[in-house]
Structure formats: C-alpha cells, structure tokens
Design an enzyme around this catalytic site. Structure first.
Site, PDB file in Angstrom:
ATOM      1  CG  ASP A  94       9.512 -12.092  12.438  1.00  0.00           C
ATOM      2  OD1 ASP A  94       8.760 -12.890  12.164  1.00  0.00           O
ATOM      3  OD2 ASP A  94      10.835 -12.439  12.666  1.00  0.00           O
ATOM      4  CB  SER A 154      -0.841   0.035   1.385  1.00  0.00           C
ATOM      5  OG  SER A 154      -1.792  -0.968   1.181  1.00  0.00           O
TER       6      SER A 154
END
Length: 804
Positions: free
Chosen positions: A347, A275
C-alpha cells in the site's frame, strides 16, 4: 475547350490535391501517406537483412551487433559507454514509435501528438504527479555519475538513429499520425520507469473501504478484508523467523471518518496485472543446479512490452528482456546468476482529506498550524487547439484533487495524494547491478538500491544459492494505516519513514527447496510490519507451491510445462458446491447436459473445453447476484469482497443475509441463486455461440487479443485460441497474460529458454513483427542463444563505429 468544363476540371483537380495533402481529423494527408516511395509502402520489408558498416556518432570504439534467426541482437562492445549507446541505437531501430508513445503517455503529452480526445487523460496524468515524479527521479539519477552516464549514452544512441532518418524512413505510425520523432532526452527514461510505477503500484482501496465501513460497519470490513482465507499461502512462509521487532509508529486514538465519495480514482488501476516466479534448488533438480522461472503478466500488445537482447562488454555478459527506453536488461541472466520479478501488493498510494483555509487554497491545516501550499502550472499542448494551462495544488502529501461526494456536503471536498511514484528514485542502479552480479552478496547489494514499484525479486546462482527479496521503499505504518481515506490535518496519518531494506520480507535457501511468488500476501502474520490488506488471491501461489513441493528431479522442460498449467483452484473449490446447490428439477434437457459436463470437469481451463466458459460466467453471475443489490443501490463506490473470502464465507454460511435480494418481496435462497444464474449462463452462451455445447470452447470465449499499442486497426492479432485464466498459473485472460516466459538453468554453462508474443520488430510490415505469436500461444519456448564470445555464424551483423 469549353471554358466551363475546363474550370470545373481544374477545381476538381485542385480539390483532390488539397484533400491528398491535408490532414482531416485523425486521417493523415493521403497523398503523402500513399506515396509509394515515402508513404506507408516504404515500411514494407521485402528483402533479407544484410550485414552493414554504420557510422554512429559518439562511439569511442568499434561495436559489433550480431543478429540471430529471430532477429535478436547480441551487442559486443569494448566498453560500457559504447554498450549502452549501441543498445539505445538498436532498440530505437526496431521500436522507436513504441518508445516515444510510452513516454508521451507518462509525461501527459498524448493530446500534443494525437489531439483533444486525449486531453483528459493527459490532465489526469499531470494532476497525478507523473511529471513531478519523473523530475525527482532524474535528479537522483544525475547524482549518480555512473547511471547518469549510462542514461546519457543510451539517449545518444537513440538520437543517432533518429538523426539518420528521413521522412520516408519514419515508422508507419508516424505517417498515420502525421508526426515526426523528437529528440530523445534522458528524462524520457525516467518517464518510462515512472510509468511502470503507475502501472504496477497505482492502485488503492482508500475511498471504497471508507465508504464500505460507513455503509456496512467495521465488522463487515473485518470479516471480508482483514481476515485471511484458510487456503492463504504467503510468499514468505510462516516457518520464517524474524530476528527484529517492527518500529511501528503510533496510531490515532480514533479513526478518521471521511466524506463518502462517488469518485474512486481519476486514473484507475489497470486490472490483470500480476506475475509468477519461482526458483528450485539443486536438491530438487536433475542437474543438481537451481532452475529459475518467471512469467510477468502485463498487457499483451503488438509490439510487445519487452525487447530481447544480449549485452556483452568487459565485466558484463547478460541476456534477457528490457523495456524500450531503458538501458540494461530488466529480467534475465548472466554467466553466474539469474533473476526474475513479480509485483508486490504494497500500500504505497494513500489519499488524505485536506482542509484549506479559504478558496485561494494557499494554506492548509496540518499538525495544528496553517501551512503553505505550492502551485505547479502544467502546460499541455493540444494538437490543432490552444495550449491548456492547469494549476495543480501540492501539499506536503502530494497533489490535490477535488472529489465528488454523495453525502450532500456543503462545499467541495479535496483529497491529496501521497504516492511512492513521487519519491526520488534511481532504480536503474538495481538493474545495472543485476546485470553484473556474480553471487548472493551482489544481489543483496543491488536490491538495496530499489525504490518502486515494489517487486518480488527471485535469485539463483551457479554456487547453488536461491533467494527471494520483497524489494522497494515500503513506508512504516501502523496496522491498516492508509486502508481508508486519511485525515490530512493529523500528522499521525503521515508516512513515518521507511522500513529498513534489510527488514523487508525475504528468504534464502529455505528447507523446502524452493522460493516462489504470484502476487499473493507477502508474509505470514508473524512478519513485524503492516504492508497491505489487498493482495492477489491465493490460487496461483498455492498451486505453484503445491506442484513444486511434490516435484523432484526437475528439468527445465518441467518448468516450461508448469508455466502452462491451467488448473483453476477457485473452480475446484466452489463449482462442486454450486452444482450441489442447483435444483435439477428446474433445468431443461440442455441445462442438465451442461450440469453433467460441469460435474465431470477436471477444473483445467483448457482451450478445447467448454466447461471453463460455463464456469467463469456462472461464477461471476452468481457473485453479482449475491452482492449487486446492496452494492449498486448506492451512489457511493464500495469495496466488493475478494473472491477467495467470498467463496469461503458462502460455503460456511449458506443462509447469510446478502443472499436475499433486497429488491424483491420474496426471500431468495442459495439454491435459487445458483439455479437462476446457471440457467442465465446457459442461455447466454447459447445465444452467443449457438446450441451446440462443443462450440462454447474456452479458447474462443477467453477473448485473447494482442492489440496494437496505438489501437490502430489491422496492426494487432485478435482471437487467439488459448488456454489459461486469471486464477491459473498460465494467467492468460483477454488482453493480459504472460508477457515473457523465461526458464533458466544455472550451472557451469547457464542455459535459458524464453518467448514473448509478437516479435523483435515494431514494424507491421516486417516478418519479425508477429513471428513468435504461435510459439507463445502453444508454449514453445526458444532456446536462448547466449553467447560467451563473438560468433562465427550469425544471420547478419552491424559493425558500428564513429568517424568523429
């Protein structure tokens, strides 16, 4: 009458009747499906919608819904309960099948409605803990009386629509599949939101990185995965100073060496997710007020992933797009503020190698002791077959998978999954806060409630403040923790709590006059915490920042044009080098013509140009020529170097060892690979499109398709002639791209513009099913009809009330 002929005629008639009323495989009963009054013909919209008065059970007061010329609903209610109940009703009215299929998928129930061909997908979904995560989220929602009441009101609205349907009224997809809608339970909203976490935070490199270290060593990983490219341009710039030290947990004395695995992930990450968003301050705009832009890049489908709505009630007036099945507006603006979002490369999915005590898997070794596992039995109904029962083992890390190794290990190897989607979450509290916020303090409070998937939320208000917070629950980790498969027996590898939300990367009113994100690295190396080593390439983010830094007196139209920018940063960085490496003496007349075309290219991925088609195929083939001999010569899954690091290394080290093909007796050079792959590219394009170079236009080669969400042929839109690429701001590529383009200008009277590919209706028989595709393709954003008061003019309206 001849009795034999009569009997034969009767048997043929009986066979026809049986055939027309039986479901054969995926084909619906043709008799019911072709029925002109109750079959698919009944879904054709042949008349103009007219105003109506409807009885909607559960409403406390009257609600009026005004529809504009694009069929966007503007819902005016007298209280919030009715507002969200009406939202559920209206969204279901246009998108019921889409709502249900998304939640069937997230719940691992597709085989129940489609058949055994989707059983494996359901098994993977259940084993991954999606149902468990949704249940955890629902518990958190139920502890918040306000959000719980909103979710329940929304469900009541959906069910009010379902209850008034007869089989003839069912959306056409139900008729094709031969199914009927089921009651919408509030947990389906939790499933939908967890599905977004799967889509946006469902990736990892643990296995690939572990394998790569074992095959190529630590220096290779340091060079290609740890080091940042020189053109890296993080979301929070290096100029940001932090007033805290990171609370970093201790790391192990030596790193764990896991088994080399052939299996990466039973449910791989969906590529193409990304995005853009940015906000410029009033110091840089013509109006003197901030302008915000956002274009989330998700799967492009018919109907669209988004639904456009305005919600108006005492204390709330908000416009934007939402997800079918979730109350509130997810991306949008109100009378004082605007916000947008991009995904964060954090992560938050780690794999742990587990040691069980014995084959019963009732105990596992962790932190110096045997600990009990738990079992969760997943029951999966399969259409036309028996229910499948699957027992999933859980450790404190999460669900356990058996993985296949390529090292000849004795006995099975097990990995447990620690994933943010398993956390209890109440993310609707954030979006509800966004919908009603008035200033930066409200925005800050709202983002504090957010869990996952982690997002870069940009913000602007009419007071002139602009900001960006990297938002979500982010685990505290020692440097590079979770980059490889972790030791499930050692508590040092466990997640050690969460980064305090106030210490998440953020910036407010920077001196440069803008904030932006494009999924690149979250913060410069001076940020005290480790987040990840795998972010989107720098290209889109750097291009956005380069353009914004040079712009002044900016208008909303400037921002709209910028969203369509097709400049390919990687092409500009590597193509001149590849041309120089190519041996012209080895090229024929056509190949020389194509090489000259590339030499004169401006590096814009424009639909009418042929150079972009050459570039992307040539670069990809060149990349594979360098790496594939080493990487595909093993059974283990390895982690390929990122594009931006590869380009930097190959330019600086043209004689690096990986250039040589280990499968041939000769020693290949960079020039040989560039020349060979260029000739292969020209031959490939010639075979596919013919010898006329003009016919190689990128708008065809980009292969931009809007497929139906259930992949039903004829319900999609194929081969859109579009510009853009994965590395351009206009990140159209294949079936992915800008799913909602929005520009908002703050000020005394907030104004917005937006478009998504498709239309408001989920009914392929409606003129509002695909009526905005051309506007999206050509970047014609509609001015959004943001109403302050109930309008006197409208296309039609629904007056909703309850007689109960």
């Amino acid at each position: 009458m001849n009795p034999i002929k009569a009997t034969a005629s009767f048997l043929i008639l009986l066979a026809v009747i049986i055939t027309l009323n039986a479901k054969i495989g995926p084909v619906p009963p043709l008799g019911a499906f072709l029925d002109p009054e109750a079959g698919f013909w009944a879904n054709a919209v042949t008349n103009t919608a007219e105003s109506e008065t409807l009885d909607i059970p559960g409403l406390q007061e009257e609600v009026t819904v005004y529809f504009d010329e694009r069929n966007v609903p503007h819902i005016f209610a007298q209280n919030e309960h009715d507002l969200f109940l009406a939202q559920g009703y209206i969204v279901a009215r246009d998108r019921l099948f889409q709502m249900e299929m998304q939640t069937y998928d997230a719940a691992g129930r597709l085989a129940e409605v489609v058949g055994p061909q989707l059983l494996q997908r359901d098994l993977n979904t259940r084993r991954r803990g999606m149902a468990y995560g949704a249940e955890q989220a629902m518990e958190a929602i139920n502890q918040d009386s306000l959000i719980s009441s909103i979710v329940n009101a929304y469900a009541d609205g959906v069910n009010a629509y379902i209850d008034e349907l007869s089989p003839a009224d069912y959306p056409v997809e139900y008729k094709i599949l031969g199914i009927e809608p089921e009651t919408w339970e509030p947990i389906k909203t939790a499933y939908l939101l967890k599905n977004m976490t799967r889509m946006l935070a469902g990736r990892h490199n643990d296995v690939r990185t572990s394998n790569t270290i074992q095959y190529f060593g630590d220096d290779f990983v340091e060079k290609y995965f740890t080091r940042k490219p020189e053109l890296n341009d993080p979301i929070i710039p290096p100029s940001k100073e932090w007033d805290f030290d990171g609370d970093i947990p201790p790391s192990p004395d030596s790193l764990f060496t896991p088994s080399v695995s052939k299996v990466i992930d039973p449910f791989p990450f969906q590529e193409g997710i990304g995005s853009n968003n940015w906000v410029v301050s009033g110091e840089k705009t013509a109006s003197g007020y901030p302008i915000l832009a956002n274009d989330p890049h998700l799967g492009l489908s018919l109907p669209s992933i988004w639904y456009e709505t305005q919600l108006h009630a005492p204390g709330i007036n908000v416009y934007g797009v939402g997800l079918q099945g979730s109350p509130s507006i997810i991306i949008g603006f109100n009378e004082q503020t605007a916000w947008g979002t991009t995904n964060v490369g954090s992560d938050v999915m780690d794999w742990y190698e587990i040691q069980f005590r014995d084959e019963s898997k009732q105990e596992y070794w962790h932190d110096g002791q045997w600990k009990p596992t738990t079992q969760r039995v997943e029951e999966i109904k399969v259409r036309g077959e028996n229910t499948v029962r699957d027992t999933v083992i859980y450790t404190h890390h999460g669900p356990v998978f058996e993985v296949e190794t390529s090292t000849g290990e004795d006995g099975p190897v097990y990995h447990a999954l620690r994933w943010i989607a398993h956390e209890a979450s109440n993310d609707l509290r954030t979006f509800y806060g966004f919908n009603k916020m008035e200033n930066y303090e409200d925005y800050r409070e709202a983002v504090n409630n957010y869990t996952a998937p982690a997002q870069n939320f940009v913000f602007a208000d009419t007071a002139g403040d602009i900001a960006l917070w990297i938002t979500g629950k982010l685990p505290k980790k020692w440097e590079h923790q979770g980059r490889t498969v972790s030791d499930g027996t050692d508590a040092t590898y466990d997640w050690q709590g969460w980064i305090p939300s106030g210490q998440n990367p953020h910036i407010k009113n920077p001196e440069r006059g803008f904030v932006s994100s494009a999924n690149q690295e979250s913060a410069a190396p001076n940020y005290p915490y480790y987040l990840d080593d795998d972010f989107a390439p720098y290209e889109r983010g750097r291009r956005i920042n380069d353009l914004l830094a040079e712009m002044n007196n900016i208008t909303p139209q400037d921002m709209q044009r910028m969203q369509m920018d097709s400049y390919a940063y990687n092409a500009a960085t590597i193509i001149p080098e590849m041309i120089a490496w190519t041996d012209r003496s080895k090229l024929d007349e056509t190949e020389l013509e194509v090489l000259d075309l590339m030499s004169n290219w401006d590096f814009h991925m424009d639909a009418e140009k042929s150079a972009p088609s050459v570039y992307l195929r040539w670069f990809n083939q060149f990349y594979r020529a360098v790496w594939s001999d080493e990487f595909e010569g093993t059974e283990a899954n390895l982690r390929y170097p990122a594009r931006d690091i590869f380009v930097e290394v190959i330019k600086n080290e043209p004689t690096m060892a990986f250039v040589d093909d280990i499968n041939t007796p000769e020693v290949e050079s960079l020039g040989m690979l560039a020349t060979q792959t260029f000739k292969e590219t020209v031959a490939e394009l010639t075979e596919e499109y013919g010898p006329d170079i003009e016919s190689w236009q990128w708008g065809y080669d980009i292969d931009n398709d809007l497929n139906h969400i259930a992949q039903i042929p004829g319900f999609g839109a194929q081969d859109l002639f579009t510009s853009g690429s994965a590395e351009a701001i206009n990140a159209v590529r294949g079936t992915h791209g800008p799913s909602w383009r929005m520009v908002v200008e703050l000020g005394p009277e907030v104004k917005g513009w937006g478009v998504y590919p498709g239309g408001q209706s989920g009914n392929p028989g409606s003129p509002n099913y695909d009526n905005t595709i051309e506007a999206w393709r050509t970047s014609q954003l509609f001015e959004l009809n943001f109403l302050r008061d109930e309008p006197e003019e409208y296309q039609y309206k629904l007056e909703l009330s309850s007689r109960n």
